[in-house]
Scaffold this motif. Sequence first.
Motif, PDB file in Angstrom:
ATOM      1  N   LEU A 106       0.816  -1.212   0.000  1.00  0.00           N
ATOM      2  CA  LEU A 106       0.000   0.000   0.000  1.00  0.00           C
ATOM      3  C   LEU A 106       0.852   1.266   0.000  1.00  0.00           C
ATOM      4  N   LEU A 107       1.938   1.258   0.783  1.00  0.00           N
ATOM      5  CA  LEU A 107       2.830   2.421   0.787  1.00  0.00           C
ATOM      6  C   LEU A 107       3.518   2.602  -0.564  1.00  0.00           C
ATOM      7  N   ALA A 108       3.901   1.504  -1.193  1.00  0.00           N
ATOM      8  CA  ALA A 108       4.553   1.592  -2.501  1.00  0.00           C
ATOM      9  C   ALA A 108       3.601   2.161  -3.546  1.00  0.00           C
ATOM     10  N   VAL A 109       2.351   1.738  -3.527  1.00  0.00           N
ATOM     11  CA  VAL A 109       1.360   2.284  -4.473  1.00  0.00           C
ATOM     12  C   VAL A 109       1.195   3.786  -4.232  1.00  0.00           C
ATOM     13  N   ALA A 110       1.049   4.168  -2.974  1.00  0.00           N
ATOM     14  CA  ALA A 110       0.901   5.594  -2.658  1.00  0.00           C
ATOM     15  C   ALA A 110       2.126   6.383  -3.107  1.00  0.00           C
ATOM     16  N   ALA A 111       3.311   5.829  -2.860  1.00  0.00           N
ATOM     17  CA  ALA A 111       4.552   6.516  -3.239  1.00  0.00           C
ATOM     18  C   ALA A 111       4.656   6.688  -4.748  1.00  0.00           C
ATOM     19  N   LEU A 112       4.253   5.671  -5.489  1.00  0.00           N
ATOM     20  CA  LEU A 112       4.317   5.779  -6.951  1.00  0.00           C
ATOM     21  C   LEU A 112       3.382   6.852  -7.477  1.00  0.00           C
ATOM     22  N   MET A 154       2.137   9.447  -5.805  1.00  0.00           N
ATOM     23  CA  MET A 154       2.496  10.779  -5.319  1.00  0.00           C
ATOM     24  C   MET A 154       3.869  11.218  -5.794  1.00  0.00           C
ATOM     25  N   GLY A 155       4.653  10.266  -6.304  1.00  0.00           N
ATOM     26  CA  GLY A 155       5.993  10.602  -6.765  1.00  0.00           C
ATOM     27  C   GLY A 155       6.969  10.869  -5.630  1.00  0.00           C
ATOM     28  N   TRP A 156       6.736  10.248  -4.483  1.00  0.00           N
ATOM     29  CA  TRP A 156       7.588  10.450  -3.314  1.00  0.00           C
ATOM     30  C   TRP A 156       8.564   9.288  -3.181  1.00  0.00           C
ATOM     31  N   PHE A 157       9.796   9.535  -3.554  1.00  0.00           N
ATOM     32  CA  PHE A 157      10.823   8.493  -3.485  1.00  0.00           C
ATOM     33  C   PHE A 157      11.092   8.072  -2.046  1.00  0.00           C
ATOM     34  N   TRP A 158      11.078   9.020  -1.109  1.00  0.00           N
ATOM     35  CA  TRP A 158      11.347   8.687   0.285  1.00  0.00           C
ATOM     36  C   TRP A 158      10.296   7.706   0.826  1.00  0.00           C
ATOM     37  N   LEU A 159       9.041   7.868   0.415  1.00  0.00           N
ATOM     38  CA  LEU A 159       7.991   6.947   0.864  1.00  0.00           C
ATOM     39  C   LEU A 159       8.185   5.575   0.231  1.00  0.00           C
ATOM     40  N   PHE A 160       8.644   5.549  -1.003  1.00  0.00           N
ATOM     41  CA  PHE A 160       8.952   4.283  -1.648  1.00  0.00           C
ATOM     42  C   PHE A 160      10.069   3.559  -0.893  1.00  0.00           C
ATOM     43  N   CYS A 161      11.066   4.307  -0.436  1.00  0.00           N
ATOM     44  CA  CYS A 161      12.149   3.711   0.362  1.00  0.00           C
ATOM     45  C   CYS A 161      11.620   3.159   1.686  1.00  0.00           C
ATOM     46  N   VAL A 162      10.706   3.875   2.313  1.00  0.00           N
ATOM     47  CA  VAL A 162      10.088   3.376   3.552  1.00  0.00           C
ATOM     48  C   VAL A 162       9.335   2.076   3.273  1.00  0.00           C
ATOM     49  N   SER A 163       8.633   2.043   2.154  1.00  0.00           N
ATOM     50  CA  SER A 163       7.878   0.828   1.818  1.00  0.00           C
ATOM     51  C   SER A 163       8.814  -0.362   1.599  1.00  0.00           C
ATOM     52  N   THR A 164       9.972  -0.115   0.995  1.00  0.00           N
ATOM     53  CA  THR A 164      10.909  -1.229   0.793  1.00  0.00           C
ATOM     54  C   THR A 164      11.527  -1.681   2.109  1.00  0.00           C
TER      55      THR A 164
END
Length: 125
Positions: free
Chosen positions: A18-24, A26-36
Amino acid sequence: MADELHFSRYRAGILTGLLAVAALFMGWFWLFCVSTFFGGAYAAVVLSFRFAAADGLPANKRAQALSLVMAGGIVAGIIGPQLVTHTMHLWPQQMFAATFLAQATVALLSGIILLVFMRQRLKFP
């Protein structure tokens, strides 16, 4: 209580997707890193299942448990790449968004299946 603890292991997998989808979107790389980060925690738990199968059962049931866990790994190794292949372009605006949503769904379904199995097998109230 114990069955909730077993299910809570899958919350990291659900949160990862869910965080990865939101990050994609919103274009937020930092959130994508949190999701990983959560994805790594989820993977660490899942990879430890074979040790739990070996250590948590009587000696006469270990071989069967290890066989089931290893067979599940083989099935996952076949289904996982197919899941990515068939979902990566479902949302044309954002490649892989549907894949991460599918990953969250698989984590949720796995948790529910194990929750039901554990409750039935161990007779939790």
